[in-house]
Design a protein around this motif. Sequence first.
Motif, PDB file in Angstrom:
ATOM      1  N   UNK B 698      47.422  45.538  41.413  1.00 41.08           N
ATOM      2  CA  UNK B 698      47.437  44.603  42.521  1.00 41.08           C
ATOM      3  C   UNK B 698      48.005  43.263  42.094  1.00 41.08           C
ATOM      4  N   UNK B 699      47.718  42.880  40.853  1.00 41.46           N
ATOM      5  CA  UNK B 699      48.227  41.603  40.354  1.00 41.46           C
ATOM      6  C   UNK B 699      49.746  41.659  40.255  1.00 41.46           C
ATOM      7  N   UNK B 700      50.250  42.766  39.703  1.00 42.91           N
ATOM      8  CA  UNK B 700      51.702  42.926  39.597  1.00 42.91           C
ATOM      9  C   UNK B 700      52.321  42.929  40.983  1.00 42.91           C
ATOM     10  N   UNK B 701      51.601  43.550  41.920  1.00 41.84           N
ATOM     11  CA  UNK B 701      52.090  43.625  43.289  1.00 41.84           C
ATOM     12  C   UNK B 701      52.155  42.227  43.912  1.00 41.84           C
ATOM     13  N   UNK B 702      51.076  41.452  43.683  1.00 42.61           N
ATOM     14  CA  UNK B 702      51.043  40.081  44.181  1.00 42.61           C
ATOM     15  C   UNK B 702      52.237  39.300  43.627  1.00 42.61           C
ATOM     16  N   UNK B 703      52.475  39.444  42.356  1.00 45.04           N
ATOM     17  CA  UNK B 703      53.617  38.776  41.719  1.00 45.04           C
ATOM     18  C   UNK B 703      54.915  39.136  42.416  1.00 45.04           C
ATOM     19  N   UNK B 704      55.071  40.436  42.626  1.00 42.28           N
ATOM     20  CA  UNK B 704      56.307  40.942  43.204  1.00 42.28           C
ATOM     21  C   UNK B 704      56.495  40.388  44.628  1.00 42.28           C
ATOM     22  N   UNK B 705      55.408  40.371  45.383  1.00 38.44           N
ATOM     23  CA  UNK B 705      55.510  39.945  46.777  1.00 38.44           C
ATOM     24  C   UNK B 705      55.689  38.434  46.878  1.00 38.44           C
ATOM     25  N   UNK B 706      54.943  37.691  46.068  1.00 39.85           N
ATOM     26  CA  UNK B 706      55.082  36.236  46.129  1.00 39.85           C
ATOM     27  C   UNK B 706      56.425  35.783  45.579  1.00 39.85           C
ATOM     28  N   UNK B 707      56.962  36.550  44.668  1.00 38.48           N
ATOM     29  CA  UNK B 707      58.283  36.211  44.141  1.00 38.48           C
ATOM     30  C   UNK B 707      59.324  36.252  45.249  1.00 38.48           C
ATOM     31  N   UNK B 708      59.065  37.057  46.259  1.00 39.09           N
ATOM     32  CA  UNK B 708      60.006  37.154  47.377  1.00 39.09           C
ATOM     33  C   UNK B 708      59.623  36.187  48.496  1.00 39.09           C
ATOM     34  N   UNK B 709      58.661  35.312  48.233  1.00 40.70           N
ATOM     35  CA  UNK B 709      58.214  34.383  49.276  1.00 40.70           C
ATOM     36  C   UNK B 709      57.314  35.065  50.284  1.00 40.70           C
ATOM     37  N   UNK B 710      56.764  36.197  49.907  1.00 40.73           N
ATOM     38  CA  UNK B 710      55.906  36.952  50.828  1.00 40.73           C
ATOM     39  C   UNK B 710      54.440  36.606  50.644  1.00 40.73           C
ATOM     40  N   UNK B 711      53.606  37.203  51.478  1.00 37.31           N
ATOM     41  CA  UNK B 711      52.167  36.967  51.408  1.00 37.31           C
ATOM     42  C   UNK B 711      51.452  38.294  51.321  1.00 37.31           C
ATOM     43  N   UNK B 712      50.320  38.267  50.683  1.00 32.18           N
ATOM     44  CA  UNK B 712      49.539  39.484  50.538  1.00 32.18           C
ATOM     45  C   UNK B 712      48.088  39.143  50.796  1.00 32.18           C
ATOM     46  N   UNK B 713      47.446  39.939  51.621  1.00 32.13           N
ATOM     47  CA  UNK B 713      46.040  39.668  51.899  1.00 32.13           C
ATOM     48  C   UNK B 713      45.233  40.955  51.810  1.00 32.13           C
ATOM     49  N   UNK B 714      44.095  40.855  51.165  1.00 31.23           N
ATOM     50  CA  UNK B 714      43.242  42.034  51.011  1.00 31.23           C
ATOM     51  C   UNK B 714      41.904  41.740  51.680  1.00 31.23           C
ATOM     52  N   UNK B 715      41.490  42.651  52.560  1.00 30.77           N
ATOM     53  CA  UNK B 715      40.189  42.500  53.206  1.00 30.77           C
ATOM     54  C   UNK B 715      39.423  43.765  52.944  1.00 30.77           C
ATOM     55  N   UNK B 716      38.250  43.601  52.377  1.00 36.16           N
ATOM     56  CA  UNK B 716      37.527  44.811  52.000  1.00 36.16           C
ATOM     57  C   UNK B 716      36.023  44.582  52.045  1.00 36.16           C
ATOM     58  N   UNK B 717      35.486  44.399  53.255  1.00 36.44           N
ATOM     59  CA  UNK B 717      34.039  44.199  53.335  1.00 36.44           C
ATOM     60  C   UNK B 717      33.313  45.490  52.953  1.00 36.44           C
ATOM     61  N   UNK B 718      32.170  45.345  52.278  1.00 34.05           N
ATOM     62  CA  UNK B 718      31.443  46.565  51.893  1.00 34.05           C
ATOM     63  C   UNK B 718      31.151  47.423  53.126  1.00 34.05           C
ATOM     64  N   UNK B 719      31.519  48.673  53.055  1.00 39.23           N
ATOM     65  CA  UNK B 719      31.268  49.595  54.163  1.00 39.23           C
ATOM     66  C   UNK B 719      32.277  49.493  55.276  1.00 39.23           C
ATOM     67  N   UNK B 720      33.233  48.557  55.179  1.00 32.56           N
ATOM     68  CA  UNK B 720      34.156  48.329  56.294  1.00 32.56           C
ATOM     69  C   UNK B 720      35.570  48.730  56.005  1.00 32.56           C
ATOM     70  N   UNK B 721      35.753  49.580  55.007  1.00 31.72           N
ATOM     71  CA  UNK B 721      37.115  49.991  54.690  1.00 31.72           C
ATOM     72  C   UNK B 721      37.874  48.882  53.991  1.00 31.72           C
ATOM     73  N   UNK B 722      39.091  49.212  53.609  1.00 31.66           N
ATOM     74  CA  UNK B 722      39.911  48.227  52.917  1.00 31.66           C
ATOM     75  C   UNK B 722      41.231  48.102  53.657  1.00 31.66           C
ATOM     76  N   UNK B 723      41.626  46.852  53.876  1.00 28.75           N
ATOM     77  CA  UNK B 723      42.895  46.618  54.555  1.00 28.75           C
ATOM     78  C   UNK B 723      43.758  45.713  53.698  1.00 28.75           C
ATOM     79  N   UNK B 724      44.928  46.200  53.410  1.00 27.83           N
ATOM     80  CA  UNK B 724      45.896  45.375  52.695  1.00 27.83           C
ATOM     81  C   UNK B 724      47.002  45.023  53.676  1.00 27.83           C
TER      82      UNK B 724
END
Lengths: 205, 737
Positions: B698-724
């Motif tokens: 995920x860190x490498x991914x963040x690097x890759x995305x931010x390098x392109x001026x992009x944004x990455x958000x991760x939401x993962x409440x316990x029991x509520x699934x994970x959304x990237x």
Amino acid sequence: MLLREGLASLLIGSSFDVVGRAGDPEELLALVRSHRPDLVIVDIRMPPTRTTEGLEAAQVIRRELPETAILLLSAHIEVEQATELLASGRSTGYLLKDRISDVEDFLATLDRILKGAAIVDPALVQELLAARRVDDPLEDLSPREREVLTLMAEGRSNAGIAHQLWVTEGTVEKHVRSILMKLRIPEAPDDHRRVLAVLAFLDSH
Amino acid sequence: MSACRGGGSAAEAEARKTGPADEGIATELEALRRVATLLAGGPRPEEVFSAVGAEVGRLLMVDVAVLVRYDLARAVTILATWTRTGAVTPPRVGSRLPLGGRNASTLIFQTGRPARIDFADASGPLADAHDGQIRWSLGVPIIVEGRIWGGVIVAYGSATSMVADAESRLAGFTELVATAVANAQARLELGKFVGEQEALRRVAMMVARAAAPEEVFAAIAAEEGRLLGSDLTVMFRYDPDQAATAIGAWSRTDRPIPCPAGTRERLGGQNVISLVHATGQPIRIDDDANAREGPAEVTSDCGIRSAIGAPITIEGRLWGAIRMEFSPDEPPPPDAETRLAAFTELIATAIANTNARAALRGFAEEQAALRRVATLVARAATPEEVSAAVAEEAGRLLGAHHAWMTRYEPDGAARLVATWSSTGAAVPAGTRLSPGGRNVYTLVFQTGRTARIDGSPGALGPDCEIASELGVRAAVGVPVSAGGRLWGAMVVSSTQEEPLPAGIEARLTGFTELAATAIANAEARAALAASRARVVAASDATRHRIERNVHDGAQQRLVSLALRVSRLKTVLPPEATELTGHLDRAAAEISRVLDELRELARGLHPPALTSGGLRPALKTLARRSAVPVRLDIALDGRLPEQVERAAYFAVAESLTNVAKYAQAGVVDVEARTDERELRLCVRDDGVGGADPGRGSGLIALTDRIEALGGRLGLRSPPGGGTTLRVALPLTTPPEPR
């Protein structure tokens, strides 16, 4: 180059007549146009970019000389490439390069292509069939029907499937009808269109 | 005590000496009684003065009797006169004569005692006024509340008419006068006090309701002007450059005020404003010739003769002055400047409060403006956005007409990054100001320090045509340094003649430092993004190269090898089963190696991405996912290669994580584009609670995305699934500058 020579040597040793060898699409097209061979074996990766030049050359040959059988060899398999090629007509094969090493099987495949079959690499069919699906329609199939579907996707005719499974052609026909009904795949007028229909179904589900 | 009769002739003089004592005493008592009766009626002091003058004149048979009043400026004002015959001309009532020399008024003032003068040795302006008509004069002080208030001066045209005990006889009258004055003064003081209190209360109320300073100043001028009966009252603030600016004015008449608020007067010469500035003391100028000498006064226009002035001292510093002008008909009261000074002192307190309040409000506004800019900086706004905010906030706060954020080019030219104008005459950002010339941006470029040009029609320099067109006359430039080098300058300017406020440089610095921070941050971010992009690009290139090498090198060779092994079998005799078995195992091993190589190559650089783009690549990923994937792809053709690759790895990484941790039943993958960006969403129905810091993927991914001026958000409440969620701009990120 190494592989091409090995392949040529294999073919010559198996009573094929190798009329030309080319290193790039232009050379290939020139040879095909002058020699009008029965079969062309093309590596999908050719210069200059070594991506899909081989596929494009195959399409040109298909348009100019539709009777020429084409076997496309690839270092990896992609369903899009397979369907694109198969959509162009019969006498077509799309195989991993690895398949060459199983000499007997490979030569048999060449024969089938020359006789008009449309052949898809088993690895690709395997990947399509193995994909996990939500509400998987394939779950309705019996194990036998799955086997039959796999062979259909690989481009076998009913006779071929019957031979492979040691059953009668009538049994195969029954299975095929059942499969097509369960998956709601329309009946195809010939084997190569049947392959396309099955691939399209598997790809979209 | 001798009895006397008034008279100027020798006979009458004789009669004074020889008159019956009883009659004299009776006359004197009668005179005192009359004055005392008058006093009981609570008259105006002027009435008492003329009554006393007349009684004393008659009683002591003098030729002239004069009541004088001393003021602080060592002068006397003539309050009342009486003449017996008219042969001697008394000084004009209301005239003011300086003390000095040898004469009764001056001696009384100096000694506090009665004085007798033979005009043979008299001198000074007061003596000169009676040149040739007076032989003797006699003066007795009027002491009010222990201080010399004034005096009664009587004079004789001949030496013989002098009464021997005139001093003691006069004293009786001066005491009555003193009483009258004390009473009148008490009443007057009370009246003044009430008037002043009311005036002060009105001013204080204005201050309390936080009226605008200019409103307060105008009110002060009006209140003071009314209190002291001036014709024209102007309040001035001293400027640092030997000048004073009118900040409030009041006129008793309807005539237009010659120096309304905003008028600037240069200091110098003998005039009220200059003298108060020079001495810090109240001042009074009666001589109209003097009053008009300096450039600061415009008295002649209004027929004004006298002027008084008092300093306004705030927090121990001479802040300004009040000038009052009086018409010849109504000269200022004798103690006018003292009263003005006293009242002004009270006013100063009110102004100090106003100042403090204004300063406080200014401070609060400045803090709010700085906070707004700082928030922008914290939100990582672009230097252009921050510059625009700085230009507007600083320009508005500092009352500038134009505020520009400029960026230097290597040759010293200044490029306008952001501009703000209070006049609506906006200069577009991007305008280039030529290098060189006498202007603040060139001065800042040359010195690296703040620069100021005041009161020049070409304040932004002869070479700055835009500034000339805008009519800029005063400008201040403050350097903006980012990363230890001069980046640009903040330039604020005014089209007014008067200089920009002192201290504006320091206040600007607060803003330019924020701008500098934003610029440095943005540059650091851009450099970081570029560096990340380079790292990612280099790594991608390497992976691509390795993938090609695998496919075109190792794989080809292995297939060839497998082919040879396979053909070797065909030439072996059928009985060589052991050898055939070895060859079969070798072929199978080669086949496995080929499979592994293919997988390896796919992980390095997905071939489907190169040939077919994101859609087939995502489909392949979905097919191979251990958890079923529902794909929803709405893509418009091929996307930039880096974007496709980043999106592919984002989905690949997510699906890997879902398979490893999520315990999900299904994953939804959405990919869609609009005209600006590609948005990805990978959402599973698993257990959630994913740690964003988990795993290097995920860190490498963040690097890759931010390098392109992009944004990455991760939401993962316990029991509520994970959304990237990932957003990738479809345009290439700007190169770092």
